[in-house]
Design a protein around this motif. Structure first.
Motif, short mmCIF file in Angstrom:
data_model
loop_
_atom_site.label_atom_id
_atom_site.label_comp_id
_atom_site.label_asym_id
_atom_site.label_seq_id
_atom_site.Cartn_x
_atom_site.Cartn_y
_atom_site.Cartn_z
N SER A 250 -62.31 46.92 12.69
CA SER A 250 -62.74 45.42 12.54
C SER A 250 -61.70 45.42 14.23
O SER A 250 -60.80 45.92 13.61
N TYR B 159 -64.66 43.34 7.78
CA TYR B 159 -65.09 42.74 6.58
C TYR B 159 -66.34 42.26 6.53
O TYR B 159 -66.18 41.76 5.66
N ARG C 149 -65.07 40.22 13.93
CA ARG C 149 -63.93 38.82 13.12
C ARG C 149 -64.83 38.25 11.80
O ARG C 149 -66.33 38.10 11.94
N CYS C 150 -64.36 38.33 10.66
CA CYS C 150 -64.31 37.42 9.43
C CYS C 150 -64.12 36.58 8.91
O CYS C 150 -62.76 37.09 8.55
N PHE D 281 -63.16 36.93 5.47
CA PHE D 281 -62.45 37.36 4.55
C PHE D 281 -60.87 36.77 4.47
O PHE D 281 -59.83 37.02 3.89
N ARG E 53 -62.81 37.32 0.39
CA ARG E 53 -61.83 38.78 -0.25
C ARG E 53 -62.31 38.82 -1.92
O ARG E 53 -62.33 39.73 -2.17
N GLY F 108 -57.99 49.15 12.88
CA GLY F 108 -57.85 48.07 13.68
C GLY F 108 -56.85 47.42 14.54
O GLY F 108 -56.16 48.48 14.54
N GLY F 109 -56.54 46.52 14.73
CA GLY F 109 -54.90 45.71 14.88
C GLY F 109 -54.38 45.32 14.47
O GLY F 109 -54.67 45.81 13.42
N LEU G 199 -53.05 42.18 2.18
CA LEU G 199 -53.39 40.97 1.46
C LEU G 199 -54.34 41.31 0.52
O LEU G 199 -54.27 40.85 -0.38
P1 ADP Z 1 -56.98 42.81 15.48
O1 ADP Z 1 -57.33 43.87 13.94
O2 ADP Z 1 -57.80 43.41 16.77
O3 ADP Z 1 -55.80 42.61 15.24
P2 ADP Z 1 -57.97 39.97 14.65
O4 ADP Z 1 -56.58 39.74 14.41
O5 ADP Z 1 -59.05 39.24 15.07
O6 ADP Z 1 -57.56 41.58 14.99
O7 ADP Z 1 -58.14 39.99 12.93
C1 ADP Z 1 -59.72 40.91 12.80
C2 ADP Z 1 -59.97 40.49 11.27
O8 ADP Z 1 -59.76 40.56 9.91
C3 ADP Z 1 -59.88 39.07 10.91
O9 ADP Z 1 -61.57 38.92 11.76
C4 ADP Z 1 -59.74 39.21 9.80
O10 ADP Z 1 -60.85 39.05 9.05
C5 ADP Z 1 -59.36 39.52 9.51
N1 ADP Z 1 -57.86 39.13 8.96
C6 ADP Z 1 -56.57 39.62 10.58
N2 ADP Z 1 -56.11 38.53 9.60
C7 ADP Z 1 -55.54 37.74 8.84
C8 ADP Z 1 -55.34 37.09 7.51
N3 ADP Z 1 -54.28 37.27 7.46
N4 ADP Z 1 -56.09 37.48 6.20
C9 ADP Z 1 -56.92 38.35 6.12
N5 ADP Z 1 -57.58 38.72 6.80
C10 ADP Z 1 -57.38 38.80 7.99
#
Ligand code: ADP
Length: 363
Positions: free
Chosen positions: A9, A41, A74-75, A78, A84, A103-104, A113
């Motif tokens: 992700s 996601y 990116r979703c 979710f 969710r 992922g990050g 969460l």
């Molecule tokens: P990374 O994991 O590389 O930091 P993102 O910050 O874009 O990348 O997060 C990837 C995906 O994880 C998002 O597109 C979303 O679906 C999910 N995500 C990120 N933060 C949240 C959050 N606070 N609550 C729910 N889902 C989240």
């Protein structure tokens, strides 16, 4: 056996495939039923054939490939509870209650969460008639293990994130290539590398390439940096050096918080020194290509440890992240690492660079 799913992700990085492969094979070896979730996601929310059972050979011939073969995305859905809830239904109906997320920090935050809400989501799904009471009982504990895939090495709690070493290889290859032409023509080269909040790639690349100067977000220079930079460049030329190399992290700033861009640096060098100065922005090349031996091994080790953590989990087990600490694979509390990573970004936004460096260094 336990139902276990692996997905990637957020931003992709080299070595993710090695991790996916290790999760699948270690999972099968330990008697789990292992699934891929495609497109992060998004695939979890959409279900259907985005969630497929993996077998031993479905991860053959991927360890050497960059990126992630199961896709990442990116979703937005979710981020909403409704999304969710759909994801929870898609997992429970397939018998999945163990997740390995690669992922990050965003992806790991989402996973945490999800774990916190899981019991409530299942209750609602029972009420809506989407799953049976029996299913909700059987899968009432969601276990989560995170692996950090990122080329920036920007996550607290690990010595190296999966993908950083390969990105460094790409950067160094490029600098070496550029240095030979710069040498021939006595040019100055400015190389912009990735790293919005983290100067690791820039700093290590600078050390490995004998760069004359490096700009990183954690160490903003004083306002008179143009003079210091020029003095250093002249000094090097006077000692007989035929080229200059300057590395700029994409998130580099000065003490006022104003960006130091490759273009700004170029203008300084051209105006003050009249040197023949060229910019190279490496961009996505850094994410590309085959993973290094280090990232393949790192992915394998982290993936195998993640499955062990899931298999050993009890109802009380907190979500964890598997990281590298002094060449040992260790399990750390997921949210503590995420909170610290976010605190670093906040400290930098507050221009409290000492705190940022201190927070990142701990653990
Ligand atoms: P990374 O994991 O590389 O930091 P993102 O910050 O874009 O990348 O997060 C990837 C995906 O994880 C998002 O597109 C979303 O679906 C999910 N995500 C990120 N933060 C949240 C959050 N606070 N609550 C729910 N889902 C989240």
């Amino acid at each position: 056996g336990k139902g276990l799913a692996v997905f990637t992700s957020g931003g992709d990085s080299q070595g993710m495939n090695a991790a996916v492969r290790a999760v699948v094979r270690m999972g099968i070896y330990l008697g789990c039923k292992v699934f891929f979730i495609r497109e992060g996601y998004q695939g979890m929310v959409d279900g259907g054939d985005n969630i497929v059972e993996a077998n031993w050979s479905s991860v053959s011939c991927i360890i050497h490939r960059g990126g992630t073969v199961i896709g990442s995305a990116r979703c937005m859905e979710f981020r909403e509870r409704e999304g969710r809830k759909r994801a929870a239904k898609n997992l429970v109906t397939r018998g999945i209650s163990n997740l390995c997320v690669i992922g990050g920090d965003g992806s790991l935050t989402g996973a945490n969460l999800f774990k916190e809400e899981w019991a409530d989501l299942l209750k609602e799904l029972v009420k809506d008639g989407e799953i049976t009471l029996e299913q909700s009982e059987k899968y009432k504990h969601l276990h989560i293990v995170g692996l950090v895939g990122s080329i920036d090495n920007d996550f607290c709690g690990t010595d190296m994130t999966i993908g950083t070493d390969t990105a460094l290889h790409r950067i160094i290859e490029s600098i070496d290539a550029i240095a030979s032409t710069a040498y021939s023509h006595q040019r100055t080269f400015i190389m912009e590398v990735m790293g919005r909040h983290c100067g690791y790639l820039a700093l290590v690349a600078a050390m490995c390439s004998e760069a004359d100067y490096v700009f990183i977000p954690e160490w903003p220079p004083e306002q008179d940096w143009p003079n210091k930079l020029c003095k250093k460049l002249i000094q090097e030329r006077l000692t007989g050096q035929r080229l200059n190399i300057i590395i700029v992290a994409e998130g580099a700033l000065d003490r006022n918080g104003d960006p130091i861009t490759a273009e700004k640096v170029r203008q300084v060098v051209v105006e003050k020194l009249q040197q023949d100065t060229r910019i190279t922005v490496l961009g996505h090349v850094q994410r590309g290509g085959n993973p290094s031996a280090f990232d393949r091994v790192l992915g394998c080790r982290m993936g195998a440890e993640a499955v062990m953590a899931l298999v050993e989990a009890t109802p009380e087990t907190e979500a964890c992240v598997v990281t590298l600490d002094g060449n040992q694979a260790v399990r750390l509390p997921l949210m503590e690492c995420v909170r610290r990573t976010k605190a670093v970004a906040q400290a930098m936004a507050d221009k409290n660079w000492d705190l940022a460096v201190q927070l990142r260094g701990k653990g």
